[in-house]
Design a protein around this motif. Structure first.
Motif, mmCIF file in Angstrom:
data_model
loop_
_atom_site.group_PDB
_atom_site.id
_atom_site.type_symbol
_atom_site.label_atom_id
_atom_site.label_comp_id
_atom_site.label_asym_id
_atom_site.label_seq_id
_atom_site.Cartn_x
_atom_site.Cartn_y
_atom_site.Cartn_z
ATOM 1 N N VAL A 111 -14.917 -4.080 2.931
ATOM 2 C CA VAL A 111 -13.711 -4.284 2.138
ATOM 3 C C VAL A 111 -12.521 -3.860 2.984
ATOM 4 C CG1 VAL A 111 -12.452 -3.658 0.041
ATOM 5 C CG2 VAL A 111 -14.947 -3.927 -0.032
ATOM 6 N N ILE A 112 -11.606 -4.784 3.182
ATOM 7 C CA ILE A 112 -10.460 -4.570 4.062
ATOM 8 C C ILE A 112 -9.171 -4.560 3.250
ATOM 9 C CG2 ILE A 112 -9.108 -5.539 5.983
ATOM 10 C CD1 ILE A 112 -11.731 -4.694 7.008
ATOM 11 N N ASN A 113 -8.265 -3.659 3.604
ATOM 12 C CA ASN A 113 -6.903 -3.692 3.066
ATOM 13 C C ASN A 113 -6.045 -4.385 4.125
ATOM 14 O OD1 ASN A 113 -4.529 -3.270 1.666
ATOM 15 N ND2 ASN A 113 -4.319 -1.133 2.297
ATOM 16 N N LYS A 114 -5.798 -5.681 3.931
ATOM 17 C CA LYS A 114 -5.086 -6.479 4.934
ATOM 18 C C LYS A 114 -3.595 -6.196 4.884
ATOM 19 C CE LYS A 114 -3.611 -10.701 4.483
ATOM 20 N NZ LYS A 114 -2.273 -10.637 5.122
ATOM 21 N N THR A 161 0.921 -11.900 2.120
ATOM 22 C CA THR A 161 0.410 -11.137 0.984
ATOM 23 C C THR A 161 -0.457 -10.018 1.531
ATOM 24 O OG1 THR A 161 0.406 -13.063 -0.485
ATOM 25 C CG2 THR A 161 -0.999 -11.214 -1.104
ATOM 26 N N SER A 162 -0.243 -8.814 1.063
ATOM 27 C CA SER A 162 -1.044 -7.676 1.511
ATOM 28 C C SER A 162 -2.151 -7.397 0.508
ATOM 29 C CB SER A 162 -0.149 -6.434 1.655
ATOM 30 O OG SER A 162 0.489 -6.142 0.421
ATOM 31 N N GLY A 163 -3.132 -6.583 0.940
ATOM 32 C CA GLY A 163 -4.126 -6.116 -0.009
ATOM 33 C C GLY A 163 -5.571 -6.399 0.320
ATOM 34 N N ASN A 283 10.653 -10.006 4.304
ATOM 35 C CA ASN A 283 9.796 -10.681 5.280
ATOM 36 C C ASN A 283 8.577 -11.317 4.629
ATOM 37 O OD1 ASN A 283 11.436 -9.973 7.524
ATOM 38 N ND2 ASN A 283 10.528 -7.922 7.513
ATOM 39 N N GLY A 284 8.817 -12.030 3.546
ATOM 40 C CA GLY A 284 7.718 -12.678 2.840
ATOM 41 C C GLY A 284 7.605 -12.170 1.420
ATOM 42 N N GLN A 285 6.744 -12.808 0.657
ATOM 43 C CA GLN A 285 6.624 -12.525 -0.769
ATOM 44 C C GLN A 285 6.152 -11.103 -1.052
ATOM 45 O OE1 GLN A 285 4.927 -15.023 0.770
ATOM 46 N NE2 GLN A 285 2.749 -14.537 0.679
ATOM 47 N N LEU A 286 6.700 -10.531 -2.116
ATOM 48 C CA LEU A 286 6.297 -9.191 -2.560
ATOM 49 C C LEU A 286 5.115 -9.355 -3.503
ATOM 50 C CD1 LEU A 286 9.821 -7.610 -3.015
ATOM 51 C CD2 LEU A 286 8.090 -6.942 -1.336
ATOM 52 N N LEU A 287 3.955 -9.534 -2.899
ATOM 53 C CA LEU A 287 2.710 -9.793 -3.623
ATOM 54 C C LEU A 287 1.597 -9.005 -2.957
ATOM 55 C CD1 LEU A 287 1.283 -11.482 -5.845
ATOM 56 C CD2 LEU A 287 1.005 -13.297 -4.138
ATOM 57 N N HIS A 288 0.863 -8.231 -3.749
ATOM 58 C CA HIS A 288 -0.133 -7.310 -3.204
ATOM 59 C C HIS A 288 -1.430 -7.377 -4.006
ATOM 60 C CE1 HIS A 288 -1.741 -3.678 -1.349
ATOM 61 N NE2 HIS A 288 -1.919 -3.151 -2.543
ATOM 62 N N ALA A 289 -2.539 -7.638 -3.331
ATOM 63 C CA ALA A 289 -3.860 -7.663 -3.970
ATOM 64 C C ALA A 289 -4.346 -6.214 -4.072
ATOM 65 C CB ALA A 289 -4.827 -8.504 -3.143
ATOM 66 N N TYR A 290 -4.074 -5.586 -5.208
ATOM 67 C CA TYR A 290 -4.291 -4.149 -5.290
ATOM 68 C C TYR A 290 -5.654 -3.748 -5.842
ATOM 69 C CZ TYR A 290 -3.931 -2.976 -10.300
ATOM 70 O OH TYR A 290 -4.180 -2.819 -11.643
ATOM 71 N N GLN A 291 -6.354 -4.656 -6.536
ATOM 72 C CA GLN A 291 -7.663 -4.276 -7.088
ATOM 73 C C GLN A 291 -8.675 -5.398 -6.897
ATOM 74 O OE1 GLN A 291 -8.751 -3.598 -11.510
ATOM 75 N NE2 GLN A 291 -8.362 -1.537 -10.706
ATOM 76 N N LEU A 292 -9.893 -5.005 -6.515
ATOM 77 C CA LEU A 292 -10.974 -5.955 -6.277
ATOM 78 C C LEU A 292 -12.243 -5.413 -6.918
ATOM 79 C CD1 LEU A 292 -11.995 -8.506 -4.693
ATOM 80 C CD2 LEU A 292 -12.452 -6.970 -2.769
ATOM 81 N N GLU A 293 -12.899 -6.252 -7.717
ATOM 82 C CA GLU A 293 -14.141 -5.857 -8.386
ATOM 83 C C GLU A 293 -15.228 -6.886 -8.110
ATOM 84 O OE1 GLU A 293 -13.924 -4.563 -12.548
ATOM 85 O OE2 GLU A 293 -11.749 -4.867 -12.434
ATOM 86 N N PHE A 294 -16.423 -6.410 -7.784
ATOM 87 C CA PHE A 294 -17.565 -7.310 -7.604
ATOM 88 C C PHE A 294 -18.861 -6.527 -7.725
ATOM 89 C CE2 PHE A 294 -16.278 -5.835 -3.379
ATOM 90 C CZ PHE A 294 -17.481 -5.430 -2.801
ATOM 91 N N ASN A 306 -9.323 -0.088 -4.990
ATOM 92 C CA ASN A 306 -7.881 -0.179 -5.187
ATOM 93 C C ASN A 306 -7.177 0.119 -3.867
ATOM 94 O OD1 ASN A 306 -7.343 -0.337 -8.326
ATOM 95 N ND2 ASN A 306 -9.017 1.118 -8.037
ATOM 96 N N ALA A 307 -6.032 -0.509 -3.666
ATOM 97 C CA ALA A 307 -5.241 -0.277 -2.458
ATOM 98 C C ALA A 307 -3.787 -0.058 -2.857
ATOM 99 C CB ALA A 307 -5.351 -1.467 -1.504
ATOM 100 N N LYS A 308 -3.198 1.011 -2.374
ATOM 101 C CA LYS A 308 -1.804 1.302 -2.719
ATOM 102 C C LYS A 308 -0.872 0.251 -2.107
ATOM 103 C CE LYS A 308 -0.957 4.426 1.193
ATOM 104 N NZ LYS A 308 -0.550 5.792 1.584
ATOM 105 N N LEU A 309 0.319 0.161 -2.666
ATOM 106 C CA LEU A 309 1.296 -0.815 -2.215
ATOM 107 C C LEU A 309 1.667 -0.600 -0.750
ATOM 108 C CD1 LEU A 309 3.755 -0.776 -5.253
ATOM 109 C CD2 LEU A 309 2.112 -2.571 -4.681
ATOM 110 N N GLU A 310 1.924 -1.709 -0.043
ATOM 111 C CA GLU A 310 2.360 -1.569 1.347
ATOM 112 C C GLU A 310 3.793 -1.015 1.339
ATOM 113 O OE1 GLU A 310 4.460 -3.744 3.396
ATOM 114 O OE2 GLU A 310 5.271 -4.807 1.682
#
Length: 325
Positions: A111-114, A161-163, A283-294, A306-310
């Motif tokens: 699991v990567i926080n990009k 997009t980060s996250g 520098n691009g959209q303020l959009l963050h993938a903060y939670q991932l479930e699987f 969960n990943a905190k905001l960039e």
């Protein structure tokens, strides 16, 4: 295997295939884009370097309203630009050492926080410093279902997009994760700052997304050649000119949140492709993938990350909150 191929096609950028394999593409210049030099226009539309754009022009692969033009020609509103895109030579994807933010790793998954600004896999204009390059240096046991260009990549998020995203380290894990995406049991939740406050707290956008007929580098809500797309959102806080929202994907279409938010009149802040040019400089959209479930492919454990905001996102959010005090 068909189901895996379906989910991969669903989340793959269609322009990557066009520019890699070659083909003809047509653009119509909009008022917002003009005036602009022809070579710069090609760079923006095809996500290619100025050198590659110059090659297209030298090879007479580009016409404007049916005529060959120089690189310096200024595109005018409603100009029709036709490009005969040549296929790329096969790329060799090389390992590159980089500081990856690894949230979790075991024998099956990573699991990567990009970070914002990183491309997930090699594509035209981005041959190195992608997440795949870094992963190949980090480990040599990624799944091979997607081939040499996208080893281990089960799903992707946009460059700016980060996250969080999960990467498969073997084919069994890849098949399991792809099935969860197809079955909608793999849950992805995003945070975004969007233009304009809301009058309601929750909502759902159920609108099909397909290629924008006027601009092949954009997606749009359309009934033509589209797929079902559903985004659920919750307004976390309203500000004077913006809103802080949580978005939950039910489907995974290209640019889905960005397209849906723009469609309902609340484009993501910083997103000049789908929103206004005069927006928050981020520098691009303020959009963050903060939670991932699987579900873990082997242990079947329910996993939540969960990943905190960039930093830039957090800075903008803090400033908006301070203005409200």
């Amino acid at each position: 295997m068909d189901q895996i191929e379906t989910i991969e096609n669903e989340i793959e950028e269609q322009e990557d295939t066009l520019i890699t394999e070659g083909g003809k593409v047509t653009f119509e210049a909009s008022e917002e884009e003009c005036p602009i030099r022809l070579d710069k226009y090609l760079c923006q539309k095809l996500d290619i370097s100025r050198t590659r754009a110059a090659d297209f022009l030298d090879q007479k692969r580009v016409t404007v309203n049916g005529k060959i033009m120089k690189a310096s020609y200024k595109i005018q509103v409603h100009d029709q630009i036709d490009v005969d895109v040549p296929p790329l030579d096969k790329m060799e994807v090389l390992p590159e050492k980089m500081d990856l933010d690894i949230v979790y790793e075991d024998h099956d998954v990573i699991v990567i926080n990009k970070p914002k600004g990183m491309v997930v896999h090699p594509a035209p204009g981005h041959y190195s410093q992608t997440l795949v390059n870094g992963l190949l240096e980090h480990c040599d046991d990624l799944s091979g279902i997607n081939g040499v260009k996208r080893p281990g990549i089960v799903h992707r998020i946009d460059k700016d997009t980060s996250g969080l995203l999960v990467v498969a380290k073997n084919d069994q894990a890849h098949e399991s994760l792809a099935k969860q995406l197809a079955d909608k049991t793999c849950k992805r939740t995003y945070l975004a700052i969007v233009h304009h406050p809301f009058s309601h707290k929750i909502g759902t956008v159920n609108a099909p997304i397909g290629r924008d007929e006027k601009n092949r580098q954009k997606m749009a809500v359309t009934a033509k050649n589209s797929r079902d797309a559903v985004t659920h959102f919750t307004v976390l806080q309203n500000f004077k000119d913006y809103a802080y929202v949580e978005c939950r994907l039910e489907t995974g279409r290209t640019h889905q949140i960005r397209v849906h938010m723009a469609y309902i009149g609340h484009p993501v802040a910083g997103d000049e492709k789908y929103g206004p040019r005069k927006t928050i400089p981020a520098n691009g959209q303020l959009l963050h993938a903060y939670q991932l479930e699987f579900e873990h492919p082997t242990t079947h454990e329910h996993m939540v990350f969960n990943a905190k905001l960039e930093p830039k996102f957090q800075e903008v959010l803090d400033e908006l909150k301070q203005e409200e005090e």
